[in-house]
Design a protein around this motif. Sequence first.
Motif, PDB file in Angstrom:
ATOM      1  N   CYS A  79      -5.124 -40.513  14.932  1.00 45.45           N
ATOM      2  CA  CYS A  79      -5.475 -39.093  14.954  1.00 45.45           C
ATOM      3  C   CYS A  79      -6.924 -38.910  14.492  1.00 45.45           C
ATOM      4  O   CYS A  79      -7.323 -39.434  13.443  1.00 45.45           O
ATOM      5  N   ALA A  80      -7.681 -38.144  15.265  1.00 48.61           N
ATOM      6  CA  ALA A  80      -9.094 -37.931  14.954  1.00 48.61           C
ATOM      7  C   ALA A  80      -9.289 -37.187  13.640  1.00 48.61           C
ATOM      8  O   ALA A  80     -10.327 -37.334  12.993  1.00 48.61           O
ATOM      9  N   ASP A  81      -8.302 -36.395  13.223  1.00 47.35           N
ATOM     10  CA  ASP A  81      -8.450 -35.638  11.976  1.00 47.35           C
ATOM     11  C   ASP A  81      -8.108 -36.456  10.740  1.00 47.35           C
ATOM     12  O   ASP A  81      -8.124 -35.948   9.617  1.00 47.35           O
ATOM     13  N   GLY A  82      -7.780 -37.751  10.928  1.00 50.50           N
ATOM     14  CA  GLY A  82      -7.508 -38.633   9.805  1.00 50.50           C
ATOM     15  C   GLY A  82      -6.052 -38.737   9.406  1.00 50.50           C
ATOM     16  O   GLY A  82      -5.700 -39.565   8.554  1.00 50.50           O
ATOM     17  N   THR A  83      -5.191 -37.933  10.003  1.00 53.50           N
ATOM     18  CA  THR A  83      -3.761 -38.033   9.708  1.00 53.50           C
ATOM     19  C   THR A  83      -3.226 -39.371  10.213  1.00 53.50           C
ATOM     20  O   THR A  83      -3.538 -39.784  11.325  1.00 53.50           O
ATOM     21  N   TRP A  84      -2.424 -40.024   9.403  1.00 52.45           N
ATOM     22  CA  TRP A  84      -1.842 -41.298   9.800  1.00 52.45           C
ATOM     23  C   TRP A  84      -0.915 -41.094  11.005  1.00 52.45           C
ATOM     24  O   TRP A  84      -0.167 -40.124  11.086  1.00 52.45           O
ATOM     25  N   ARG A  85      -0.963 -42.039  11.946  1.00 57.38           N
ATOM     26  CA  ARG A  85      -0.203 -41.914  13.197  1.00 57.38           C
ATOM     27  C   ARG A  85       1.303 -41.793  12.979  1.00 57.38           C
ATOM     28  O   ARG A  85       2.022 -41.269  13.850  1.00 57.38           O
ATOM     29  N   GLY A  86       1.797 -42.265  11.844  1.00 60.57           N
ATOM     30  CA  GLY A  86       3.225 -42.153  11.567  1.00 60.57           C
ATOM     31  C   GLY A  86       3.720 -40.726  11.487  1.00 60.57           C
ATOM     32  O   GLY A  86       4.925 -40.474  11.534  1.00 60.57           O
ATOM     33  N   HIS A  87       2.790 -39.769  11.374  1.00 63.21           N
ATOM     34  CA  HIS A  87       3.175 -38.355  11.264  1.00 63.21           C
ATOM     35  C   HIS A  87       3.098 -37.607  12.592  1.00 63.21           C
ATOM     36  O   HIS A  87       3.312 -36.384  12.609  1.00 63.21           O
ATOM     37  N   ILE A  88       2.811 -38.287  13.681  1.00 57.73           N
ATOM     38  CA  ILE A  88       2.822 -37.622  14.987  1.00 57.73           C
ATOM     39  C   ILE A  88       4.237 -37.134  15.278  1.00 57.73           C
ATOM     40  O   ILE A  88       5.200 -37.912  15.252  1.00 57.73           O
ATOM     41  N   HIS A  89       4.371 -35.838  15.541  1.00 53.59           N
ATOM     42  CA  HIS A  89       5.712 -35.264  15.660  1.00 53.59           C
ATOM     43  C   HIS A  89       5.645 -33.893  16.323  1.00 53.59           C
ATOM     44  O   HIS A  89       4.641 -33.186  16.217  1.00 53.59           O
ATOM     45  N   PHE A  90       6.737 -33.524  17.004  1.00 56.05           N
ATOM     46  CA  PHE A  90       6.844 -32.228  17.680  1.00 56.05           C
ATOM     47  C   PHE A  90       8.237 -31.641  17.441  1.00 56.05           C
ATOM     48  O   PHE A  90       9.128 -32.324  16.925  1.00 56.05           O
ATOM     49  N   PHE A  91       8.424 -30.387  17.830  1.00 62.95           N
ATOM     50  CA  PHE A  91       9.747 -29.781  17.695  1.00 62.95           C
ATOM     51  C   PHE A  91      10.786 -30.587  18.465  1.00 62.95           C
ATOM     52  O   PHE A  91      10.499 -31.115  19.543  1.00 62.95           O
ATOM     53  N   ASP A  92      11.985 -30.653  17.944  1.00 65.01           N
ATOM     54  CA  ASP A  92      13.066 -31.375  18.628  1.00 65.01           C
ATOM     55  C   ASP A  92      13.421 -30.717  19.956  1.00 65.01           C
ATOM     56  O   ASP A  92      13.805 -31.394  20.917  1.00 65.01           O
ATOM     57  N   VAL A  93      13.317 -29.402  20.014  1.00 65.15           N
ATOM     58  CA  VAL A  93      13.638 -28.633  21.221  1.00 65.15           C
ATOM     59  C   VAL A  93      12.353 -27.985  21.733  1.00 65.15           C
ATOM     60  O   VAL A  93      11.579 -27.429  20.952  1.00 65.15           O
TER      61      VAL A  93
END
Length: 310
Positions: free
Chosen positions: A90-104
């Motif tokens: 992630c360009a903003d520095g967030t670790w990739r392990g936190h990539i996530h979206f709504f379940d629905v």
Amino acid sequence: MKFIKGVTFAPFVPSGCLGTEEAKESLVKMKERTGADFVILAPGAVQATPISEEIDFRSERTMTDAELIDTIRQAKSLGLRVALKPTVNCADGTWRGHIHFFDVDVPCEPKWGNWFASYTAFQLHYAKIAEEEGCELFIAGCEMVMTEIREKEWRKLIADIREVFHGPVSYNTDKYQEGHVNWWDAVDVISSSGYYPADDWENQLDRIEAVVKKFDRPFFFAEAGCMSTEGSAAVPNDWTVRGGLALEEQADFYRAMFAACEKRDWVSGFGLWSWNWCLPECARAQQEKGYELYEKPAEKVVRNFYETRK
């Protein structure tokens, strides 16, 4: 599976690094100084934030295809086996392990389907290169913890990769996550990041062994390592640790890891983290507090271990 005596080389470098004389010389030294017979190359893509749908792997922030191919060919000329591990950050520095979206899916919100379409295009681009260049292993991403619950999408992705790459396929889950991936049967090789406390390897290997036996797949640590920073051996996954220079602590971590893993015949190797594309002068390298191995006591520990492995 043949034991992997591996090192991760120049992970996530931007264009203009690989293919240089410095990088070519560094790769030669990596093999000579560590005893490695395997190299993991990790092209790095970028998405803006952990909730962005679009993954960019065609900008100057990513190594060019020509540079990657040149490095694969050099590695093979040196007698190294090669794995590709395309990885998104992630360009903003967030670790990739936190990539996530709504379940629905929700109108006007980012969606899993759009993200997986972009991620699939990213992975297939490099899977084709891996096939054309005869790579020995393809690792379909790294430490994508919060995406791993999307079992249907991951199974489809692995199937799509197999359409273009005909060698073994793996996926690199994060530390402590080995037992939470329900689709290990879809890959040929289970792999994870071995950043475990130096005094806790036996407990963690007991836990991982149950997963390996359940899915009956080969296993290796696609990443493993420790910074040469005081306190890092207790939390080797934490790159934010701040402390004094601790070269022997890093070396002792490697000794502990190798000693514990050597007793487990199902541990089929390592992709140690890491080796830089441009090496500093010796005195500077010996003052460096990160994960790098060059010119540190840990480098000799790695070489001694790898040279004794058949």
